[in-house]
Design an enzyme around this catalytic site. Sequence first.
Site, PDB file in Angstrom:
ATOM      1  N   GLU A 195      42.999  42.962  42.757  1.00 35.27           N
ATOM      2  CA  GLU A 195      41.657  42.823  43.326  1.00 35.27           C
ATOM      3  C   GLU A 195      40.901  42.686  44.062  1.00 35.27           C
ATOM      4  O   GLU A 195      40.158  41.532  44.728  1.00 35.27           O
ATOM      5  CB  GLU A 195      40.882  42.033  41.873  1.00 35.27           C
ATOM      6  CG  GLU A 195      41.683  42.561  40.817  1.00 35.27           C
ATOM      7  CD  GLU A 195      41.550  41.377  39.170  1.00 35.27           C
ATOM      8  OE1 GLU A 195      40.552  40.732  39.388  1.00 35.27           O
ATOM      9  OE2 GLU A 195      41.347  41.813  38.291  1.00 35.27           O
ATOM     10  N   ASN A 234      47.028  46.019  42.896  1.00 36.16           N
ATOM     11  CA  ASN A 234      46.612  45.869  41.085  1.00 36.16           C
ATOM     12  C   ASN A 234      45.210  46.178  41.556  1.00 36.16           C
ATOM     13  O   ASN A 234      44.758  44.936  42.297  1.00 36.16           O
ATOM     14  CB  ASN A 234      47.265  45.189  40.748  1.00 36.16           C
ATOM     15  CG  ASN A 234      47.105  45.428  39.555  1.00 36.16           C
ATOM     16  OD1 ASN A 234      47.241  46.497  39.095  1.00 36.16           O
ATOM     17  ND2 ASN A 234      47.106  44.444  38.342  1.00 36.16           N
ATOM     18  N   HIS A 263      42.074  48.443  31.633  1.00 36.83           N
ATOM     19  CA  HIS A 263      40.561  47.471  30.923  1.00 36.83           C
ATOM     20  C   HIS A 263      39.461  48.282  30.617  1.00 36.83           C
ATOM     21  O   HIS A 263      38.206  48.627  31.370  1.00 36.83           O
ATOM     22  CB  HIS A 263      40.125  46.829  31.827  1.00 36.83           C
ATOM     23  CG  HIS A 263      41.284  45.282  31.902  1.00 36.83           C
ATOM     24  ND1 HIS A 263      41.664  44.947  30.710  1.00 36.83           N
ATOM     25  CD2 HIS A 263      41.604  44.984  32.547  1.00 36.83           C
ATOM     26  CE1 HIS A 263      43.243  43.899  31.476  1.00 36.83           C
ATOM     27  NE2 HIS A 263      42.793  44.223  32.364  1.00 36.83           N
ATOM     28  N   GLU A 292      47.654  46.928  32.808  1.00 43.66           N
ATOM     29  CA  GLU A 292      46.943  46.065  31.550  1.00 43.66           C
ATOM     30  C   GLU A 292      46.018  46.860  30.694  1.00 43.66           C
ATOM     31  O   GLU A 292      44.463  46.342  30.577  1.00 43.66           O
ATOM     32  CB  GLU A 292      46.058  44.960  32.834  1.00 43.66           C
ATOM     33  CG  GLU A 292      46.931  44.975  33.683  1.00 43.66           C
ATOM     34  CD  GLU A 292      45.558  43.209  34.797  1.00 43.66           C
ATOM     35  OE1 GLU A 292      45.085  43.307  34.426  1.00 43.66           O
ATOM     36  OE2 GLU A 292      45.853  42.932  35.809  1.00 43.66           O
ATOM     37  N   ASP A 296      43.339  47.979  27.734  1.00 44.31           N
ATOM     38  CA  ASP A 296      43.084  47.619  26.196  1.00 44.31           C
ATOM     39  C   ASP A 296      42.001  48.198  26.655  1.00 44.31           C
ATOM     40  O   ASP A 296      40.720  48.679  27.240  1.00 44.31           O
ATOM     41  CB  ASP A 296      42.548  46.164  26.470  1.00 44.31           C
ATOM     42  CG  ASP A 296      41.969  45.865  27.596  1.00 44.31           C
ATOM     43  OD1 ASP A 296      41.876  46.201  28.230  1.00 44.31           O
ATOM     44  OD2 ASP A 296      42.204  44.077  28.046  1.00 44.31           O
TER      45      ASP A 296
END
Length: 333
Positions: free
Chosen positions: A150, A191, A227, A256, A258
């Site tokens: 990030e 990432n 996400h 990651e 979801d």
Amino acid sequence: MIVKTRLAVGLAVLVVVAQAAPASAAGPLKHTTNRYVGSAVAAQHLAAEADYKKVLTREFDSVTPENEMKWGTVEAVRGQYDWSGADAIVDYARRTGKSIRGHTLIWHSQLPDWVGGLEAAELREVVKDHIRTEAGRYRGKIRAWDVVNEAFNEDGTRRPTVFQEKLGDRYIADAFRWAHAADPKAKLYINDYNVEGLNPKSDAMYELVKSLKRQGVPIHGVGIQAHLSLMYGFPSGMKENIARFAALGLDVAITEADVRIPLPVTPEKLEDQADYFEQVWDACHAVRRCVEFTTWGFTDRHSWVPDVFPGEGAACLFDENLAPKPAYTRLNP
């Protein structure tokens, strides 16, 4: 050619490809795939919940420690290390034949307070030592590391973290070089979230990794967190975005995934969630160098979403009782 196939159990080998998969990607089933299928895991749940452990072991061939390898966990107090959670997950992976994604070496969040007060010269040495200590401890055991996490704002500018502010742009290249020296066989990734589609943030990521490659920095891949939320449209140009990173000679991983649902949950919303998961899955499988599909936890029982996004939830492939949801069925018809 990529062909979806019906399997008796597990998400780990949903896709059969014409070419043989790398030996390291072998899963527990008779078919092979060149995509790892993983989940973030928590050591405490592995230890305390037999049903959680059973489903994780059955369904996935890769694991990512959710918090156990973050700096704030392993060295909350300077010079005092706690490897218990990370070691437990590494040991579990070894015993069950799963690969490990290390997460994360450098991140501005979940950072010990003592790090932020250091002056630039000392901070640089501390960062180097942290990377060498952690990556070195697990040398040869980690398939891929999220080295820097990030680093960008939404507009594509660099996030003003303590690392950026005190060490400047070079800290990212340095972090990759130190990680490579500590574990030469691990694949090293940058990432981030909201880089799924074509936008200013993913453009900035693209320009950075292109520059790092040009400098000879040992970067091997780009992690796309994925996400997502039903409150927003599906990211545009995801397949094209993955393809442009791959064209640079990099691997791409969904790290990651979801999909948050505005509460309350309804059958219609679950079908919409399934659509989102399937689009991410298909975008990854449309590009050969998209090598991994990892979800940020697999059960709503332990999802991070409700605590961070009030009014949203049910973001995982399995519900609180570990029953598969329509999204799981869509990926494993």
